[in-house]
Design a protein around this motif. Structure first.
Motif, PDB file in Angstrom:
ATOM      1  N   ALA A  57       3.568 -19.868 -12.959  1.00  0.00           N
ATOM      2  CA  ALA A  57       3.701 -18.412 -13.303  1.00  0.00           C
ATOM      3  C   ALA A  57       2.896 -17.534 -12.486  1.00  0.00           C
ATOM      4  O   ALA A  57       3.370 -16.269 -11.939  1.00  0.00           O
ATOM      5  N   GLU A  58       1.611 -17.795 -12.404  1.00  0.00           N
ATOM      6  CA  GLU A  58       0.691 -17.009 -11.583  1.00  0.00           C
ATOM      7  C   GLU A  58       1.247 -17.179 -10.097  1.00  0.00           C
ATOM      8  O   GLU A  58       1.004 -16.016  -9.452  1.00  0.00           O
ATOM      9  N   ASN A  59       1.336 -18.265  -9.359  1.00  0.00           N
ATOM     10  CA  ASN A  59       2.018 -18.494  -8.264  1.00  0.00           C
ATOM     11  C   ASN A  59       3.226 -17.425  -8.103  1.00  0.00           C
ATOM     12  O   ASN A  59       3.044 -16.739  -6.990  1.00  0.00           O
ATOM     13  N   ALA A  60       4.025 -17.462  -8.839  1.00  0.00           N
ATOM     14  CA  ALA A  60       5.111 -16.361  -8.632  1.00  0.00           C
ATOM     15  C   ALA A  60       4.831 -15.052  -8.685  1.00  0.00           C
ATOM     16  O   ALA A  60       5.457 -14.426  -7.711  1.00  0.00           O
ATOM     17  N   LYS A  61       3.820 -14.597  -9.451  1.00  0.00           N
ATOM     18  CA  LYS A  61       3.410 -13.197  -9.308  1.00  0.00           C
ATOM     19  C   LYS A  61       2.724 -13.210  -8.151  1.00  0.00           C
ATOM     20  O   LYS A  61       2.894 -11.827  -7.354  1.00  0.00           O
ATOM     21  N   LEU A  62       2.033 -14.038  -7.528  1.00  0.00           N
ATOM     22  CA  LEU A  62       1.327 -13.781  -6.253  1.00  0.00           C
ATOM     23  C   LEU A  62       2.201 -13.713  -5.167  1.00  0.00           C
ATOM     24  O   LEU A  62       2.152 -13.123  -4.133  1.00  0.00           O
ATOM     25  N   ARG A  63       3.325 -14.520  -5.206  1.00  0.00           N
ATOM     26  CA  ARG A  63       4.414 -14.565  -4.195  1.00  0.00           C
ATOM     27  C   ARG A  63       5.014 -13.060  -4.014  1.00  0.00           C
ATOM     28  O   ARG A  63       5.373 -12.655  -2.954  1.00  0.00           O
ATOM     29  N   ASN A  64       5.241 -12.724  -5.393  1.00  0.00           N
ATOM     30  CA  ASN A  64       5.822 -11.088  -5.400  1.00  0.00           C
ATOM     31  C   ASN A  64       5.016 -10.271  -4.502  1.00  0.00           C
ATOM     32  O   ASN A  64       5.365  -9.082  -4.156  1.00  0.00           O
ATOM     33  N   GLN A  65       3.742 -10.577  -4.383  1.00  0.00           N
ATOM     34  CA  GLN A  65       2.946  -9.475  -3.810  1.00  0.00           C
ATOM     35  C   GLN A  65       2.575  -9.787  -2.170  1.00  0.00           C
ATOM     36  O   GLN A  65       2.054  -9.087  -1.503  1.00  0.00           O
ATOM     37  N   LEU A  66       3.218 -10.824  -1.766  1.00  0.00           N
ATOM     38  CA  LEU A  66       3.050 -11.292  -0.597  1.00  0.00           C
ATOM     39  C   LEU A  66       3.697 -10.418   0.425  1.00  0.00           C
ATOM     40  O   LEU A  66       4.606  -9.792   0.010  1.00  0.00           O
ATOM     41  N   ALA A  67       3.241 -10.366   1.533  1.00  0.00           N
ATOM     42  CA  ALA A  67       3.856  -9.248   2.601  1.00  0.00           C
ATOM     43  C   ALA A  67       5.211  -9.622   3.026  1.00  0.00           C
ATOM     44  O   ALA A  67       6.161  -8.688   3.395  1.00  0.00           O
ATOM     45  N   THR A  68       5.663 -10.840   3.005  1.00  0.00           N
ATOM     46  CA  THR A  68       6.936 -11.191   3.306  1.00  0.00           C
ATOM     47  C   THR A  68       8.090 -10.702   2.058  1.00  0.00           C
ATOM     48  O   THR A  68       9.288 -10.752   2.407  1.00  0.00           O
ATOM     49  N   SER A  69       7.488 -10.621   0.956  1.00  0.00           N
ATOM     50  CA  SER A  69       8.159 -10.048  -0.066  1.00  0.00           C
ATOM     51  C   SER A  69       8.759  -8.416  -0.014  1.00  0.00           C
ATOM     52  O   SER A  69       9.400  -8.020  -0.793  1.00  0.00           O
ATOM     53  N   PHE A  70       8.114  -7.791   1.139  1.00  0.00           N
ATOM     54  CA  PHE A  70       8.369  -6.374   1.135  1.00  0.00           C
ATOM     55  C   PHE A  70       9.352  -6.159   2.389  1.00  0.00           C
ATOM     56  O   PHE A  70       9.222  -7.002   3.404  1.00  0.00           O
ATOM     57  N   SER A  71       9.960  -5.427   2.472  1.00  0.00           N
ATOM     58  CA  SER A  71      10.521  -4.901   3.643  1.00  0.00           C
ATOM     59  C   SER A  71      10.387  -3.503   4.092  1.00  0.00           C
ATOM     60  O   SER A  71       9.888  -2.720   3.161  1.00  0.00           O
ATOM     61  N   SER A  72      10.311  -3.138   5.169  1.00  0.00           N
ATOM     62  CA  SER A  72      10.322  -1.835   5.772  1.00  0.00           C
ATOM     63  C   SER A  72      11.259  -0.954   5.182  1.00  0.00           C
ATOM     64  O   SER A  72      12.608  -1.221   5.651  1.00  0.00           O
ATOM     65  N   ASP A  73      11.091   0.239   4.538  1.00  0.00           N
ATOM     66  CA  ASP A  73      12.043   1.137   4.097  1.00  0.00           C
ATOM     67  C   ASP A  73      12.209   2.388   5.291  1.00  0.00           C
ATOM     68  O   ASP A  73      13.212   2.875   4.861  1.00  0.00           O
ATOM     69  N   SER A  74      11.434   2.331   5.834  1.00  0.00           N
ATOM     70  CA  SER A  74      11.602   3.275   6.937  1.00  0.00           C
ATOM     71  C   SER A  74      12.415   3.246   8.196  1.00  0.00           C
ATOM     72  O   SER A  74      12.356   1.951   8.453  1.00  0.00           O
ATOM     73  N   ILE A  75      12.452   4.154   9.091  1.00  0.00           N
ATOM     74  CA  ILE A  75      13.226   3.985  10.235  1.00  0.00           C
ATOM     75  C   ILE A  75      12.096   3.626  11.196  1.00  0.00           C
ATOM     76  O   ILE A  75      10.763   3.708  11.224  1.00  0.00           O
ATOM     77  N   LYS A  76      12.419   2.483  12.110  1.00  0.00           N
ATOM     78  CA  LYS A  76      11.342   1.769  12.857  1.00  0.00           C
ATOM     79  C   LYS A  76      10.643   2.475  13.871  1.00  0.00           C
ATOM     80  O   LYS A  76       9.517   2.186  14.310  1.00  0.00           O
ATOM     81  N   GLN A  77      11.269   3.613  14.370  1.00  0.00           N
ATOM     82  CA  GLN A  77      10.624   4.196  15.488  1.00  0.00           C
ATOM     83  C   GLN A  77       9.354   5.232  14.701  1.00  0.00           C
ATOM     84  O   GLN A  77       8.599   5.693  15.606  1.00  0.00           O
ATOM     85  N   VAL A  78       9.572   5.288  13.472  1.00  0.00           N
ATOM     86  CA  VAL A  78       8.130   6.270  12.729  1.00  0.00           C
ATOM     87  C   VAL A  78       7.129   5.096  13.132  1.00  0.00           C
ATOM     88  O   VAL A  78       7.173   4.194  12.551  1.00  0.00           O
TER      89      VAL A  78
END
Lengths: 171, 275
Positions: free
Chosen positions: B72-93
């Motif tokens: 469970a802790e691993n899953a929690k940590l994976r939630n915080q990994l950088a690969t779990s996030f996506s850039s929300d803003s436009i790339k040019q910024v």
């Protein structure tokens, strides 16, 4: 009877003095330590009552303990040895037919019997003495070597003593 | 009573031995500090050892719980990994790392049924719609990808394993994208094949194979590494044999990946079909 008491008392004093003042300072490092004083218990007469034998053994051990600062250690070993002595003599010697209260000495019992007797009793004494001195099961191999070396030393001293005061008597 | 005295008298040597030996031992232990210390020490040691052994058994019995909590802790940590996030803003910024938004969440699950020796292999896990699992989600293990969620009920889900003739995963090796398949003459659960890679590309043994951005897995999730390459007869593409990272035979815990943005993506793509 009186002669037996006197001769044993003299032997006791001599052996104690030798043990405490001479042999206490002799030994091959810690490995081989002689305890000649147990010869006193070895050569007590055959006819001695068990109670008296145990008392004498206990207090002989206790006397040595006072000098060696190890209260109870030699007493325990001597008590065990007295028990072994009773069993050994019961098994190997015909109880009746003793005249003149003979002793289990070298001159009376013969070389072969005596060396066996001395070895068994000395070993039992030293076994208890060294294991209780060590008082733990680790280093048991080392303790065993100490027991065997000391037994050889003590038995050879006993044989020298017995030959020095050799009295050929017919059984 | 008389018999008792007779008995004691007959074996007096033994009783005397016990009496005198006990006295000596009492003296020995009472008056010699070393022996006294040893007696206390060894009794303490005995007690300590028994406690230690009971503890060991206890901790062994707790292993299951500990495993669950660690997973469970691993899953929690994976939630915080950088690969779990996506850039929300436009790339040019220029500023974009501060505005990361969660795109993937991981749910830990236990494999309760598993097969590796069939032509089409499935797994069953102990998580279902109740836990937010839905059809089409990707499943990974700690080492690499495992498969795709196939069917879901309230408490359980079945997973179409990577070891299935119909599972195709878009994979990336050295920047070129191919399709990862299993089956078709290869039924070794340790290997899979990567198709549609042009033969002029230099793919070397040992190259890392990861998921591409077109798969339902986060981009860059490990799959395995290249074990052998072979030019296909009459074709200009390569057959690349891939050693899979995941050991399917011993799978215990897996992570189900929920792509939060996939619904938006799918609905948008669905509009294309209508038009």
């Amino acid at each position: 009877m009186v002669r037996v008491v006197i001769s044993n008392s003299i032997r006791f004093l001599l052996l104690m003095a030798t043990q405490v003042f001479l042999l206490k300072n002799i030994g091959y490092y810690n490995l081989s330590v002689p305890y000649l004083y147990i010869l006193f218990i070895l050569v007590l007469p055959f006819g001695i009552p068990n109670t008296l034998l145990f008392l004498l053994a206990f207090f002989t051990g206790l006397t040595i303990d006072f000098y060696y600062d190890s209260l109870g250690l030699n007493a325990a070993a001597c008590t065990i040895m007295a028990f072994v002595r009773i069993i050994f003599i019961n098994l190997t010697v015909q109880r009746d037919g003793f005249d003149n209260e003979p002793e289990p000495s070298l001159g009376i019992m013969g070389f072969q019997w005596f060396i066996f007797y001395a070895f068994i009793l000395t070993f039992s004494h030293h076994f208890i003495l060294f294991t209780f001195e060590n008082f733990k099961f680790s280093e048991f191999g080392y303790t065993l070597i100490r027991i065997l070396m000391s037994t050889l030393f003590t038995v050879s001293l006993m044989l020298i003593t017995e030959f020095a005061f050799f009295q050929k008597k017919l059984r | 009573m008389r018999n008792l005295w007779l008995f004691i008298g007959k074996y007096n040597a033994f009783f005397l031995l016990i009496i005198f030996f006990t006295i000596s031992l009492i003296l020995l232990v009472k008056h010699n500090s070393f022996q006294r210390a040893r007696v206390w020490n060894s009794s303490n040691q005995l007690v300590g050892q028994s406690y230690e052994q009971v503890n060991e058994i206890n901790s062994y019995l707790k292993l299951g719980k500990i495993n669950d909590s660690l997973a469970a802790e691993n899953a929690k940590l994976r939630n915080q990994l950088a690969t779990s996030f996506s850039s929300d803003s436009i790339k040019q910024v220029a500023v974009r790392d501060t505005t990361l938004k969660q795109q993937y969440t991981y749910t830990v699950a236990r494999v309760i049924n598993n097969s590796v020796h069939q032509k089409n292999n499935y797994l069953t896990i102990n998580r279902g719609s109740k836990h937010g699992i839905s059809k089409g989600m990707g499943v990974t293990s700690a080492k690499g990808i495992v498969g795709i969620v196939l069917n879901v009920n309230e408490n359980f889900s079945t997973i179409r394993s990577l070891l299935h003739s119909e599972t195709k995963v878009s994979a990336n090796v050295n920047g070129s994208i191919g399709s990862l398949v299993w089956g078709e003459g290869n039924y070794d659960p340790r290997f899979a094949y990567l198709k549609d890679i042009q033969s002029h590309l230099s793919i070397k043994k040992g190259n890392r194979v990861v998921t591409s951005e077109f798969s339902m897995f986060p981009e860059g999730t490990a799959i395995g590494y290249v074990a052998a390459t072979r030019t296909r007869e009459g074709d200009n593409s390569l057959d690349i044999k891939i050693k899979l990272n995941t050991d399917f035979a011993t799978l215990e815990y897996v992570y189900v990946i929920n792509n939060i943005l996939s619904a938006q993506q799918l609905s948008l793509e669905a509009q294309n079909k209508i038009e």
